[in-house]
Design a protein around this motif. Structure first.
Motif: not given
Length: 163
Positions: A135-161
């Motif tokens: 599964s791959v999802k995309f979100k914006t930060a709604e112009r809040v914080g460094p991601v929202g200001e276009g200064l950075s990008a983040e990714a999160q992941a959870i896996v099951t083994i």
């Protein structure tokens, strides 16, 4: 485990990189057309870094920085798929198999929806998983914080083994 019961574990991964001009934007091994990329010692693929950390974490095997320190010149510009492949090999050696992965990329722009399938397919190929387990999802930060200001990008992941 008694009686041959199956052991299941989960791992959580997260990564963040600064936006940088003159670099390629690579997510999940896919080059995304953009006027910027992400700053980093390797190819700065935040999605693969987050998945790698999640895989390593699920098996209590450390994190990306432990295995591939950014102070080591051999990893300068390295493809992040190498990191994930290494993590998968360690998890397999520990007797585990990957079950599924769920990810989120948080980036203000460019819009990524048109690249979802290519990123899922690339991840599935690298992970050796069927597409319906990625599964791959995309979100914006709604112009809040460094991601929202276009200064950075983040990714999160959870896996099951499981083993």
């Amino acid at each position: 485990m008694a009686g041959g019961a199956r052991e299941t574990r989960s791992g959580l991964g997260w990564d963040v990189h600064r936006i940088a001009a003159g670099r390629a934007l690579i997510l999940g091994g896919v080059v995304i057309p953009a006027e910027f990329g992400l700053e980093g010692h390797s190819d700065a693929d935040i999605l693969l870094h987050a998945v790698t950390d999640a895989v390593l974490g699920a098996a209590a095997l450390g994190d990306v920085g432990m295995h591939f320190p950014d102070t080591d010149p051999q990893w300068k510009g390295a493809a992040s798929a190498r990191f994930l492949e290494h993590a998968l090999a360690l998890v397999k050696q520990a007797g585990f198999a990957l079950v599924n992965v769920d990810t989120t990329v948080i980036l203000e722009r460019p819009k990524l929806k048109d690249y979802r399938q290519a990123i899922r397919e690339s991840l599935a190929r690298t992970l050796g998983l069927a597409l319906d387990r990625v599964s791959v999802k995309f979100k914006t930060a709604e112009r809040v914080g460094p991601v929202g200001e276009g200064l950075s990008a983040e990714a999160q992941a959870i896996v099951t083994i499981a083993r």
